[in-house]
Design an enzyme around this catalytic site. Sequence first.
Site, PDB file in Angstrom:
ATOM      1  N   ASP A  82       0.853  -1.179   0.000  1.00  0.00           N
ATOM      2  CA  ASP A  82       0.000   0.000   0.000  1.00  0.00           C
ATOM      3  C   ASP A  82       0.897   1.240   0.000  1.00  0.00           C
ATOM      4  O   ASP A  82       2.083   1.159   0.330  1.00  0.00           O
ATOM      5  CB  ASP A  82      -0.875  -0.050   1.259  1.00  0.00           C
ATOM      6  CG  ASP A  82      -1.724   1.186   1.444  1.00  0.00           C
ATOM      7  OD1 ASP A  82      -2.357   1.622   0.466  1.00  0.00           O
ATOM      8  OD2 ASP A  82      -1.757   1.722   2.571  1.00  0.00           O
ATOM      9  N   ASP A  84      -0.453   5.028   0.916  1.00  0.00           N
ATOM     10  CA  ASP A  84      -0.800   6.053   1.901  1.00  0.00           C
ATOM     11  C   ASP A  84      -0.683   5.522   3.322  1.00  0.00           C
ATOM     12  O   ASP A  84      -1.235   4.460   3.644  1.00  0.00           O
ATOM     13  CB  ASP A  84      -2.224   6.569   1.657  1.00  0.00           C
ATOM     14  CG  ASP A  84      -2.361   7.309   0.336  1.00  0.00           C
ATOM     15  OD1 ASP A  84      -2.958   8.383   0.325  1.00  0.00           O
ATOM     16  OD2 ASP A  84      -1.860   6.803  -0.693  1.00  0.00           O
ATOM     17  N   ARG A 127     -15.587  10.958  -1.991  1.00  0.00           N
ATOM     18  CA  ARG A 127     -14.504  11.906  -1.697  1.00  0.00           C
ATOM     19  C   ARG A 127     -13.994  12.589  -2.970  1.00  0.00           C
ATOM     20  O   ARG A 127     -13.755  13.801  -2.981  1.00  0.00           O
ATOM     21  CB  ARG A 127     -13.361  11.189  -0.986  1.00  0.00           C
ATOM     22  CG  ARG A 127     -13.655  10.831   0.460  1.00  0.00           C
ATOM     23  CD  ARG A 127     -12.539  10.024   1.075  1.00  0.00           C
ATOM     24  NE  ARG A 127     -12.462   8.692   0.490  1.00  0.00           N
ATOM     25  CZ  ARG A 127     -11.446   7.853   0.639  1.00  0.00           C
ATOM     26  NH1 ARG A 127     -10.387   8.216   1.351  1.00  0.00           N
ATOM     27  NH2 ARG A 127     -11.469   6.653   0.086  1.00  0.00           N
TER      28      ARG A 127
END
Length: 291
Positions: A82, A84, A127
Amino acid sequence: MLIARVIAEPAGLSPQVDDLLEALGDEGFSADAREIPGGVVEIAAEGVTVDILRKAIDKHLGTSDALITEQRPVVPRLFISDMDSTMISAECIDELADFAGLKPQIAAITERAMQGELDFREALTERVALLKDLSEEAIAQCLAERIKPMKGARTLVQTLKAKGCRTVLVTGGFHQFADPVAEQLGFERVVGNRLAVADGKLTGGLDGPISDSATKRATLLEEQEKLGGKVPTLATGDGANDIPMIEEATYGIAFEAKPKARAAANGWVDRGDLTAVLRLLGIPEKDWVLD
């Protein structure tokens, strides 16, 4: 037999380790421990489950970095991670939202998605829609000012590459951030989402298919197959979206993770930086490719 490698304070064969071994013995399990290089304690336990051993480590050794396996760890052939809050110290969409004056609203959605309380696809779409009409220039500014590598990230990636490991960055975030991050750290492939842009502004949508938890697992399996099938794999992540690839990997390590992701992993880093992964794998510091 299970093998647990643990980095904790105080280091070495401390009274806390003795208490852990005694507690396992009281429950009918046979266990012993030895020190190995890198400030790591290796515990070998017969008959115990991963869950029982994890709880014993948490209870007796406190905040730790650890990896629990059925065999002594080896250098993986594939590393998939991943981005972030794992390879970088921020959530890109939250920082980008700050440029639109929407960080609190978007960060709240991000947190719930990472905790596994919201469907990732729906949360992502919601978002991104809030970022409509934000200038494309904000991406470059955000990248330059807000996006920094997690401590130890480049050393981890470059050392594994030097050992012959394939490295892939797979994210629910965006190529506009992931591509330069991957180049900086040394990842060989990037899988992610792409923010749609028109006339110099974000459209509020995505360009191409959504990269989500299923994508992460599928990418791991695809890359593993290219390397010849059931080769040893390493996955790192921190949120609910990372659980499928963490569970699929030979060594699934939750880095400063949310509770659900940590519970799904057979390894975790809660106290150190990303070089702790190298120590847990048994790669000596003399072999590390330092920044």
